[in-house]
Design an enzyme around this catalytic site. Structure first.
Site, PDB file in Angstrom:
ATOM      1  N   GLU D 247       0.870  -1.177   0.000  1.00 19.58           N
ATOM      2  CA  GLU D 247       0.000   0.000   0.000  1.00 19.58           C
ATOM      3  C   GLU D 247       0.900   1.218   0.000  1.00 19.58           C
ATOM      4  OE1 GLU D 247      -3.103   0.044  -0.449  1.00 19.58           O
ATOM      5  OE2 GLU D 247      -3.464  -2.105  -0.258  1.00 19.58           O
ATOM      6  N   CYS D 281      -1.683   9.047   2.448  1.00 20.71           N
ATOM      7  CA  CYS D 281      -1.433   8.400   1.141  1.00 20.71           C
ATOM      8  C   CYS D 281      -2.375   8.928   0.072  1.00 20.71           C
ATOM      9  CB  CYS D 281      -1.628   6.889   1.221  1.00 20.71           C
ATOM     10  SG  CYS D 281      -0.892   6.151   2.667  1.00 20.71           S
TER      11      CYS D 281
END
Lengths: 472, 472, 472, 472
Positions: D247, D281
């Protein structure tokens, strides 16, 4: 002695007629409530109808929290609910507490499933006509659910209707059994304390003719009934265009094969045969044992049966107590007597005192005796030898009912055969048909029912699919 | 002129009573067959019952091949089937051929779905009671399906019952409409040539009272009916304990929003309104147009309507032909006249000659006029302006029916609102409610039906779940 | 002798280097083709990249028809494909034809699955943050798939990559094994005749170093490899950010329990051990038999083995023929000899002539002998007794590989134990690990592979999920 | 100042090297712990391996209860966890508390999903070869999961690995970020108090080279990493045969269309751009606005940005505080300066003091500037006009990254186009790409990641399917 108001359209009120709730064990009055009449029922239905749009719009996290709050509320009063069930249903303490725990579990499962209402995707471009189109299926609540629940699990079988109804975004009106409305009226207080819109839930004891109004009222979209086959199928005929789910009974069979673990089979069958005096929809009524095990099985089974401890349901070590009323005890007494006269042998029990009926074991019965072909709903089992596994399967199938069946075997082929050939809603390998956990699909075929319960399955029944075709 | 035997229990036989099949277009006799009586029906049911175990055991690759062979068989006679439908139903050639192609497609889909009958896994150890246990759910055929199909899609609406019944492992007895049994009797020859056990399929024209026997016979496990609401709901009441699926009709609505592609909307609505003279369950009957588009929509719609080419159904360029019979044409003539007298304006059409009724456009109607609130099933649409999108949604919902609805819009919010709020089985965005592909779930709510068809959905309805609990 | 062009970016061309294809059976030259170099490969990749958007947009009915046309095309040349496989791979006729039929089946399944690419619905309102939002997951093709297939199923193991790639909307570049490219180049002609965009499929024999270019090129999004563990894991390391699926081999084990049907077990194990000379990823290499059955099993197994008919693969009654090349035959000869010297007993076979190696049965081996712990990929099995079922499970697990395992038993408990405890991709009850049908998930754990094939599973691997969050 | 032991193989111990944890806000030391070395790591891995069989056998109700107990434990210390995150990560109080609540939610979801580990049924009789066989697919834990989590959500991004690992029956060894290990070491105490077997969970701060050992150790079966693209892809290359989930980050884009709700778009974009100083993110980095809205959007956006309240993270009303360290603040300062020199215009912010960097708004940038094409991970957004919706889609796609994207529109066509064409893991309609709820599938394509998280998706990644073929 506590007085209970009934719960109509978000208000605790009194109905026009008093309803005395007596302990089956000693006929003592332990609670008083009232019956709803058609007026009250009508108000409840109107309130439910008004509430449906609002209920359907509640986000899933809120519905989930409401259901968890109800579970918490029952947990907080676990002891109180247990005692109520002991008293109103005459169910031994241990089993009553298990029922309360299961009711909590049902609300917990519903709290999870309400966030998992399914959606389905369909590519529609399988032909030129569908090019550029996609389909989505969602499930929407039917609107207002009418629910009718029986005396034998006065809390949990009602909860199996209330929890899925709330979880699927419906309003619900519950008619509990007239002998045992107390636990659900206690539950009503907990439900009322949540943020569910007023009218979303009504809990109304009522007589049978008022109950018919619930079934026929055009303001009710669906009927879910748990109770006797006779009443259930009649109500279905009355329900007209409504969706109907019926959870009825049966004369559940067990088959003990050559490769069975005999010890396991005996222990499970005694429990399945006599728990709550056999007043369980999936009570073990007919046991078929491969002939080589038959004598041994009989001996052990009767031995175990005689060890069951009779007593007051409120005492923690009681295994077995009275039946729900003398009428039912007398009924089973007659059946057993008829069977005896027809040639059946009584291996244990057979006697009655008031509403107490001894745990009774019969053999040498025929399939057309009432003890075999009708639903006993009493602490009575019959045990018969069979020549082959296939014979056992045939015996179990020789019934108008088909709820669940148990098969004790360690052979893959027998498991396969049993599953394929026994015509029931559920085949349980190495346990009794009495096995039920609350999230599994549960329900009968033939005269044992229509549709399935078990939280997710009940929820699906309480919804309608709607297709969105999206032409891009 | 061809003579058709009826197909009972695997034999082609003659019933006791002759049935003349005439062309709606010119009343010419084009085929002769017979009606089954109760005896023949009874034999068919007995044969079906005997066949059920064998059918259920056919491996999926074989069931699949049988279904593919039927599809191939129709494809081989595509032209013949097309002409039969033109003749028996008076359906224009182009639409008849489309119906044949769809029937092929339905068998193809069934050939695929029969290998995809679902199974479901459940971990049962959610509580201590379920420890060491796992659950599997399988679906088993109900046994014998009784199917009743209408005149308007004489082949494909019958196939929507036959194909899923075979694919789900059931026996099936079909009663086609008495006006239009020829295409399915032609189909019977193809089915008979497959390796399906004798008795698996019977196709029996019969009068209504014999048909009632199909619905009430205890040897039939399920009824699936497509036809008029009036008949459908009556049959449901007669069906007793059987499962019932009803595919009925409606007065489908379309909503044309501010952001609609008007050209698309007009073209689709003309097609949806007049295809096969509106004798389609999801015929566009009521069109609601946001007021700013209303004048323009009317102009374009009427223009297009006047261009429709009237003619003999057997001619390839015919757009519209006669209705199924004069009775129905007269009925709609009366409704339109009543509407006119009540203040409605006729923008196009309105005249009748025999069983021909002109494509008719009305406006200024009220929701309580028959042309609006009943199922027209005729080449007639009404177009009304609405103030807001929400008004349009309300108008569509102001009906006892709820099959499908169409919404022309390019706005996400309107799509969401339409899907959430319109009470129907399917909401079609940017196409008419007349849209149907054969694998999508299809069916109505309110008085429009009960249950869903579409191959996989029909198959699921024709099966019962059975749970295996496996105690390890 | 036929000349084959290679298939690059939609054109049939010649590569710079000739590739002679010889029959393993008699070393005869039977076809000539060419190898692609980096330039040709690069052009194929560029063409594939350009094609991806177009491919992804093809409606599912068209993709489905293309896949069906390919299946039809193979069926039309069933005999020709069969002979090619006999010749290029030395595979006996009967097995070659079965492979062709499976390749047809794979395209048929893909034709169905391409219309069933899943979509998933998620209610997102599990928390306040998600209120009013819903989620939909769709799967989109990765883009360009690089595929590498082995010699042993020259057609079907390539098809297991081509068909899912096309069905999932990807472009694909296939490198077949250099010994056996003919059947897939024949297939290229069929693919080329469909309406797939040019560049969607390239089929390019190439040497190993060019093949490395396929694995490392940034224009390729995913690598799917079937072949030896050694090469497979190396390629994975080279593949960088790409998705990788590896279908490798193993030393598959069978366990024959006390309750096994011995006859069934012997027959299946002989077939699983020697079909196509054991050159099958799931070839039965290690058989463990409960000690009471061991002597009997050995006797029957050896008897059956000696009946296998050796011959030219083109002859219809040949059971077993040469191995792919002398190198491999010599390798297994050495391994068997090493085992013999280490104490193993040869119960049958053991001899080599050129690339022919006799069907060989060993016992008294140890788990660290090459014949046991490495992948034999040769007509050789070892049979060892075990004390208990649990011992047998341990023996099967004592391996770096884990593809499939077979267990012959009629006991539920043993089935449960085997399934839970044997560390493989698939446990087959009452059949050999060699069992594979083309729609089941297939693939290994440990060193036997990474990911799963089987049409639907391969398709899922060739797609990426994409979430749509729709804030209403 | 609190001292924290590290959690290795079920014991709280000290590593050989001290690790001082300082507040980013004022560099104050607020906690002390230690780093694990290879020895400790090795013991943790050994303990995990020993525990795996036991963990896999825990019934789902027990696993569920354990996960709920952990959720309860965090809830009990909600305030403490919140303060720890404020201190170790410099995250404003409000956001820190939201993170704690999400961590609780993740454990709750895992408690539910652990009871819903899927099983799958396959009819295998699609060909003669599969007749009489059925297939079941179950999912089994991979064994030992190695997890690496970043500083920016020090609790919740670690929990997104721990909770699914426990729920899917795996052992797990977590390496938290060295700057922010305190919240998960606090969590370790809660985990330790449950009945999870010792060794099931280890939480070990360690330096990068020790962390490499976690990735390469053959005793670890799978690596799940959340962090920077650079590190992530390197670790994948080192992980060999292990399954890997990555991720990583991106430069998430937003597209504001003609039909957007501008107010909603501005509010959401300011939040998505500056929450936790853009150290997220899915931080909004690039905003593309249809040219007609561009001037208005700029004005409103800058106005809102200037209202953000700077302060100490521990103060409840702080909107924005320092970055994680001065190094990162200096990096973004340089990038912005480079952009300015290249022609970009600074509409707000741009200044740095120590590790504080002003909320910064740029326009007139080019796609090759670092502020556009690299991951900023800083309180900086750029806003650019686009001519058409399609241009905006192209701009968003002009990136090596592809995590999530946001699109503000009310048009169905634009929604469709955005979803089909934007190459990311998730397209969010009418919200920012920063939107995440913890049960949705989450992860990137292109350089943004590999695989998906979100409890159920992470669980599936941490399991292997195993097929049971049952030959009846």
């Amino acid at each position: 002695m506590e007085k209970y108001k009934i719960y109509a359209a978000g208000e605790f009120i009194d109905g026009p007629k008093q309803l005395d709730i007596r302990r089956p064990f000693d006929s003592g009055l332990f609670a008083v409530t009232t019956s709803a009449d058609q007026d009250i029922l009508h108000q409840a239905i109107m309130a439910a109808r008004k509430a449906v749009d609002g209920i359907a719009r509640i986000p899933s996290h809120q519905r989930s929290r409401i259901l968890d709050e109800i579970a918490d509320g029952i947990l907080d009063k676990r002891e109180k609910f247990t005692r109520i069930i002991c008293e109103e249903a005459g169910k031994p303490y241990r089993f009553s507490m298990a029922e309360v725990d299961r009711a909590i579990q049902v609300f917990r499962i519903a709290a999870e499933e309400t966030r998992r209402i399914p959606g389905e995707y369909l590519s529609l471009d399988w032909t030129v006509a569908g090019e550029g189109k996609e389909g989505w299926v969602w499930y929407f609540p039917v609107g207002v659910v009418g629910a009718i629940s029986p005396f034998n699990f006065p809390l949990n079988l009602a909860v199996h209707k209330l929890a899925p109804a709330i979880a699927s975004g419906n309003a619900v009106i519950l008619k509990p059994a007239s002998q045992t409305p107390v636990s659900v009226l206690e539950l009503a207080k907990i439900i009322d304390a949540t943020s569910l819109p007023k009218g979303a839930v009504s809990i109304l004891p009522m007589d049978r003719s008022t109950g018919t109004g619930l079934v026929t009222d055009p303001g009710v979209d669906m009927i879910t009934f748990t109770g006797s086959p006779e009443v259930g199928w009649k109500l279905k005929a009355l329900a007209g265009r409504k969706k109907v789910t019926l959870e009825l009974g049966g004369n559940a069979g067990v088959l003990v094969s050559r490769s069975a673990d005999l010890n396991l089979a005996v222990n499970k069958c005694v429990a399945g045969g006599f728990a709550y005096s056999g007043q369980v929809c999936i009570h073990v009524q007919r046991i078929f044992v491969l002939k080589e095990h038959y004598p041994d099985f009989i001996t052990r089974f009767v031995g175990r049966t005689l060890q069951l401890k009779r007593g007051n349901p409120l005492e923690p070590h009681t295994d077995i107590s009275v039946m729900i009323d003398e009428e039912n005890a007398a009924r089973i007494e007659t059946w057993v007597e008829e069977a005896r006269q027809g040639g059946a042998e009584i291996l244990a029990g057979g006697h009655r005192e008031g509403s107490w009926f001894e745990p009774t074991v019969l053999t040498n019965t025929r399939n057309d005796m009432k003890v075999s072909c009708q639903e006993a709903f009493a602490p009575m089992v019959l045990i018969e030898p069979v020549e082959t596994f296939a014979d056992g399967v045939r015996q179990i199938n020789d019934s108008v009912f088909g709820l669940q069946a148990g098969v004790f075997t360690n052979e893959i082929e027998e498991m396969n055969q049993a599953f394929r050939e026994i015509r029931v809603g559920g085949v349980v390998i190495n346990d009794v048909p009495t096995f039920r956990v609350d999230h599994m699909p549960y329900g009968g075929v033939k005269e044992s029912g229509f549709g399935r319960e078990g939280v997710r399955y009940a929820m699906l029944d309480m919804m309608e699919p709607k297709l969105l075709v999206k032409n891009q």
